[in-house]
Write a protein that holds these residues in place. Sequence first.
Motif, PDB file in Angstrom:
ATOM      1  N   LEU A 106      -7.890  -4.453   4.541  1.00  0.00           N
ATOM      2  CA  LEU A 106      -7.571  -4.590   3.095  1.00  0.00           C
ATOM      3  C   LEU A 106      -6.378  -5.266   2.915  1.00  0.00           C
ATOM      4  CD1 LEU A 106      -7.463  -3.057   0.525  1.00  0.00           C
ATOM      5  CD2 LEU A 106      -5.622  -1.343   1.619  1.00  0.00           C
ATOM      6  N   ARG A 112     -11.237   3.038   9.860  1.00  0.00           N
ATOM      7  CA  ARG A 112     -11.872   4.243  11.019  1.00  0.00           C
ATOM      8  C   ARG A 112     -11.011   4.186  12.208  1.00  0.00           C
ATOM      9  NH1 ARG A 112     -17.702   5.717  12.123  1.00  0.00           N
ATOM     10  NH2 ARG A 112     -18.143   4.702  10.207  1.00  0.00           N
ATOM     11  N   ARG A 163      -6.956  -3.575  -4.804  1.00  0.00           N
ATOM     12  CA  ARG A 163      -7.626  -4.252  -3.691  1.00  0.00           C
ATOM     13  C   ARG A 163      -8.348  -5.763  -4.006  1.00  0.00           C
ATOM     14  NH1 ARG A 163     -12.787  -4.442  -2.428  1.00  0.00           N
ATOM     15  NH2 ARG A 163     -13.431  -3.238  -3.995  1.00  0.00           N
ATOM     16  N   SER A 221     -11.139  -2.085  10.702  1.00  0.00           N
ATOM     17  CA  SER A 221     -11.723  -2.090   9.390  1.00  0.00           C
ATOM     18  C   SER A 221     -12.634  -3.515   9.736  1.00  0.00           C
ATOM     19  CB  SER A 221     -10.798  -2.242   8.262  1.00  0.00           C
ATOM     20  OG  SER A 221     -11.443  -2.509   7.075  1.00  0.00           O
ATOM     21  N   ARG A 251      -9.201   6.294   3.545  1.00  0.00           N
ATOM     22  CA  ARG A 251      -8.929   5.111   2.555  1.00  0.00           C
ATOM     23  C   ARG A 251      -7.482   4.949   2.386  1.00  0.00           C
ATOM     24  NH1 ARG A 251     -13.428   3.110   0.656  1.00  0.00           N
ATOM     25  NH2 ARG A 251     -14.985   4.159   0.640  1.00  0.00           N
ATOM     26  N   ARG A 257     -12.655   8.415   9.195  1.00  0.00           N
ATOM     27  CA  ARG A 257     -12.558   7.500   8.188  1.00  0.00           C
ATOM     28  C   ARG A 257     -11.413   7.888   7.264  1.00  0.00           C
ATOM     29  NH1 ARG A 257     -18.276   5.581   6.791  1.00  0.00           N
ATOM     30  NH2 ARG A 257     -18.427   8.099   6.361  1.00  0.00           N
ATOM     31  N   GLN A 281      -4.752   3.208   0.019  1.00  0.00           N
ATOM     32  CA  GLN A 281      -4.558   2.906  -1.437  1.00  0.00           C
ATOM     33  C   GLN A 281      -3.540   1.826  -1.617  1.00  0.00           C
ATOM     34  OE1 GLN A 281      -3.440   6.779  -2.939  1.00  0.00           O
ATOM     35  NE2 GLN A 281      -5.421   7.059  -3.880  1.00  0.00           N
ATOM     36  N   THR A 318       0.971  -1.250  -0.064  1.00  0.00           N
ATOM     37  CA  THR A 318       0.044  -0.160   0.173  1.00  0.00           C
ATOM     38  C   THR A 318       0.896   1.410  -0.066  1.00  0.00           C
ATOM     39  OG1 THR A 318       0.003   0.118   2.569  1.00  0.00           O
ATOM     40  CG2 THR A 318      -1.875  -1.023   1.236  1.00  0.00           C
ATOM     41  N   SER A 344     -11.816  -4.154   2.066  1.00  0.00           N
ATOM     42  CA  SER A 344     -12.052  -2.757   2.265  1.00  0.00           C
ATOM     43  C   SER A 344     -10.885  -1.966   2.432  1.00  0.00           C
ATOM     44  CB  SER A 344     -13.105  -2.490   3.310  1.00  0.00           C
ATOM     45  OG  SER A 344     -13.465  -1.235   3.229  1.00  0.00           O
ATOM     46  N   SER A 345     -10.568  -0.980   1.702  1.00  0.00           N
ATOM     47  CA  SER A 345      -9.763   0.031   1.697  1.00  0.00           C
ATOM     48  C   SER A 345      -9.992   1.291   2.623  1.00  0.00           C
ATOM     49  CB  SER A 345      -9.508   0.904   0.398  1.00  0.00           C
ATOM     50  OG  SER A 345     -10.615   1.640  -0.205  1.00  0.00           O
ATOM     51  N   LEU A 346     -11.319   1.371   3.427  1.00  0.00           N
ATOM     52  CA  LEU A 346     -11.739   2.277   4.297  1.00  0.00           C
ATOM     53  C   LEU A 346     -11.423   1.735   5.595  1.00  0.00           C
ATOM     54  CD1 LEU A 346     -13.388   4.736   4.334  1.00  0.00           C
ATOM     55  CD2 LEU A 346     -15.407   3.343   4.814  1.00  0.00           C
TER      56      LEU A 346
END
Length: 100
Positions: A83, A67, A58, A79, A49, A47, A51, A34, A63-65
């Motif tokens: 990811l 929190r 991905r 998460s 994202r 939150r 990459q 990443t 999920s790339s999100l």
Amino acid sequence: MHMLVKLIFIMAAYQHNIARAEGVCGTPNLIPNTVPVSDLQYHIGVRIRIQCAEGYVRKEGTSSLIRCTEKNGSISWHSDLPLKCIGKSLVCCRDTGQYI
């Protein structure tokens, strides 16, 4: 009167920032393949994202999100679907059957 309204607004914003400053996540740990996240502090509830690095995508079902959360007094990144970035050469296109 106008100055009083401004003062009340400034004090409310200041109090809000003090309350938010109590819970802060640092920079998230770097996930393999990443792009590094900027070296900032993030407040609880924020939150962001993540990459995938160039040449990676991905993995489906992740999920790339992430929190910034607090649980039992511990503040950390979370998460529901962590990811995972995989090489593009491992991804097959369903339509053509060709690898990307």
